[in-house]
Design a protein around this motif. Structure first.
Motif, PDB file in Angstrom:
ATOM      1  N   PRO A   1       0.807  -1.218   0.000  1.00 33.59           N
ATOM      2  CA  PRO A   1       0.000   0.000   0.000  1.00 33.59           C
ATOM      3  C   PRO A   1       0.842   1.271   0.000  1.00 33.59           C
ATOM      4  CG  PRO A   1      -0.904  -1.590   1.543  1.00 33.59           C
ATOM      5  CD  PRO A   1       0.420  -2.134   1.089  1.00 33.59           C
ATOM      6  N   GLY A   2       0.318   2.279  -0.632  1.00 34.20           N
ATOM      7  CA  GLY A   2       0.952   3.591  -0.640  1.00 34.20           C
ATOM      8  C   GLY A   2       0.437   4.459   0.494  1.00 34.20           C
ATOM      9  N   GLY A   3       0.857   5.707   0.480  1.00 34.10           N
ATOM     10  CA  GLY A   3       0.393   6.627   1.513  1.00 34.10           C
ATOM     11  C   GLY A   3       1.435   7.666   1.846  1.00 34.10           C
ATOM     12  N   GLU A   4       1.152   8.392   2.905  1.00 36.08           N
ATOM     13  CA  GLU A   4       2.059   9.447   3.329  1.00 36.08           C
ATOM     14  C   GLU A   4       3.099   8.877   4.291  1.00 36.08           C
ATOM     15  OE1 GLU A   4      -1.944  10.220   5.496  1.00 36.08           O
ATOM     16  OE2 GLU A   4      -1.206   9.123   3.763  1.00 36.08           O
ATOM     17  N   VAL A   5       4.324   9.372   4.199  1.00 39.29           N
ATOM     18  CA  VAL A   5       5.413   8.864   5.038  1.00 39.29           C
ATOM     19  C   VAL A   5       6.223  10.030   5.599  1.00 39.29           C
ATOM     20  CG1 VAL A   5       5.611   6.681   3.776  1.00 39.29           C
ATOM     21  CG2 VAL A   5       7.009   8.634   3.084  1.00 39.29           C
ATOM     22  N   VAL A   6       6.826   9.775   6.748  1.00 41.13           N
ATOM     23  CA  VAL A   6       7.786  10.695   7.351  1.00 41.13           C
ATOM     24  C   VAL A   6       8.987   9.876   7.775  1.00 41.13           C
ATOM     25  CG1 VAL A   6       8.256  12.186   9.332  1.00 41.13           C
ATOM     26  CG2 VAL A   6       6.083  12.394   8.116  1.00 41.13           C
ATOM     27  N   GLY A   7      10.165  10.392   7.518  1.00 38.00           N
ATOM     28  CA  GLY A   7      11.370   9.679   7.903  1.00 38.00           C
ATOM     29  C   GLY A   7      12.607  10.513   7.632  1.00 38.00           C
ATOM     30  N   ARG A   8      13.693   9.833   7.292  1.00 37.26           N
ATOM     31  CA  ARG A   8      14.954  10.514   6.988  1.00 37.26           C
ATOM     32  C   ARG A   8      15.488  10.049   5.639  1.00 37.26           C
ATOM     33  NH1 ARG A   8      16.961  13.546  11.060  1.00 37.26           N
ATOM     34  NH2 ARG A   8      16.027  13.246  13.117  1.00 37.26           N
ATOM     35  N   VAL A   9      16.079  10.979   4.912  1.00 40.90           N
ATOM     36  CA  VAL A   9      16.632  10.656   3.598  1.00 40.90           C
ATOM     37  C   VAL A   9      17.790   9.673   3.767  1.00 40.90           C
ATOM     38  CG1 VAL A   9      17.833  11.583   1.583  1.00 40.90           C
ATOM     39  CG2 VAL A   9      15.934  12.865   2.610  1.00 40.90           C
ATOM     40  N   ALA A  10      17.695   8.537   3.082  1.00 38.11           N
ATOM     41  CA  ALA A  10      18.724   7.503   3.173  1.00 38.11           C
ATOM     42  C   ALA A  10      19.579   7.410   1.922  1.00 38.11           C
ATOM     43  CB  ALA A  10      18.067   6.146   3.447  1.00 38.11           C
TER      44      ALA A  10
END
Length: 319
Positions: free
Chosen positions: A70-79
């Protein structure tokens, strides 16, 4: 093992996938290789994933090619940073939209759909504002809302609805009416700023703008509550057929809003709305309600909550 921008290429990750169509029971967690960002993409190490009703519905539809993450909105750190992408650094906090592959520890995101996250915004809040905030703000603007007007919001206790209530108040609404299926959410809705709470089978004084995220019969009931020159914005659910002659007779309007079109066709508006949402939150005028933060392994439970319409605010998955 080769490294790309500091990330081991071909390393493993956990993800949620479904290999057949159906309800929450089709979701399973497995291991897969980490994706590698292509041209104009970034790889994000995911810290928070937003669960939304359109994505939940997609597991039951036959339009998604299987197997599907599934898709959607994400928050994290650029890897990792793909070719032709500038302005980003490894480790930088980021929030964005991934139309597939979001339910995972790593996901690639197209650069236009990714933006830095201010330090003052925590992961759960950021993921709530990435999509739900954009939908609430975009729908309100699509309805040409002006200060002093009244607003009715259906599906008001959901992740979009609670933000729409707060935004309407922040922009000077004279009256904000929350419409829901039962009375159990009334205290929650008043707590986020609703002046009045009604069930779908109840009426209120005519309003200038309706934001409809419920569809069906709730849409029909809400449409009848519009004052002359009022506007209904449908943003999240299949509605009933609308009689154009009745719209003309009552001087009412119906507008469809889809955030995907706003993000892809009017990226400058999308970016401006994103900054506006960050600013409103920083000033204390907008605080997304978080229903639950669940581990990735409980994605099926997150979908069950969404389908039962039991949520009060955003449901977040945390890898």
């Amino acid at each position: 093992m080769l490294k790309f921008n500091g990330v081991e290429e071909g390393g493993g990750m956990r993800r949620v996938v479904h290999r057949r169509h159906g309800g929450p029971e089709v979701l399973e967690v497995d291991e897969a290789s980490r994706p590698v960002p292509g041209e104009n993409e970034l790889l994000v190490e995911v810290r928070a994933i937003g669960v939304s009703l359109p994505v939940v519905r997609l597991t039951r539809a036959d339009s998604a090619e299987l197997p599907h993450v599934p898709g959607g909105e994400v928050v994290g750190r650029v890897a990792a940073i793909g070719k032709n992408v500038t302005g980003w650094e490894i480790g930088q906090r980021a929030a964005g939209l991934a139309f597939t592959g979001a339910y995972a520890e790593y996901v690639t995101v197209a650069a236009p759909f990714l933006a830095p996250v201010p330090d003052a915004v925590d992961d759960a809040t950021a993921v709530a504002l990435v999509r739900s905030g954009q939908v609430a703000l975009g729908a309100l603007r699509a309805g040409a809302f002006q200060a002093g007007e009244s607003v009715l919001i259906t599906a008001a206790a959901g992740s979009v609805g609670n933000l729409a209530i707060q935004l309407a108040n922040a922009f000077g609404a004279s009256r904000v009416v929350a419409a829901v299926g039962d009375d159990s959410k009334a205290d929650f809705l008043r707590g986020v700023g609703a002046h009045e709470v009604i069930r779908y089978d109840q009426t209120t004084e005519p309003v200038d703008v309706v934001l409809d995220g419920a569809g069906g019969e709730a849409q029909n009931a809400a449409l009848q509550q519009l004052a002359p020159f009022g506007r209904l914005v449908s943003f999240n659910a299949a509605g009933q057929p609308v009689d154009v002659n009745e719209l003309r007779y009552n001087a009412r309007g119906v507008i469809g809003f889809a955030m995907a079109h706003l993000a892809s066709r009017r990226p400058e508006v999308y970016a401006r709305h994103r900054q506006e949402l960050w600013d409103l939150h920083t000033r204390g005028a907008l605080k997304p309600a978080i229903h639950a933060i669940l581990p990735l392994e409980q994605a099926a439970e997150a979908h069950r909550i969404m389908e039962s319409r039991a949520s009060r605010g955003k449901i977040v998955l945390a890898p």
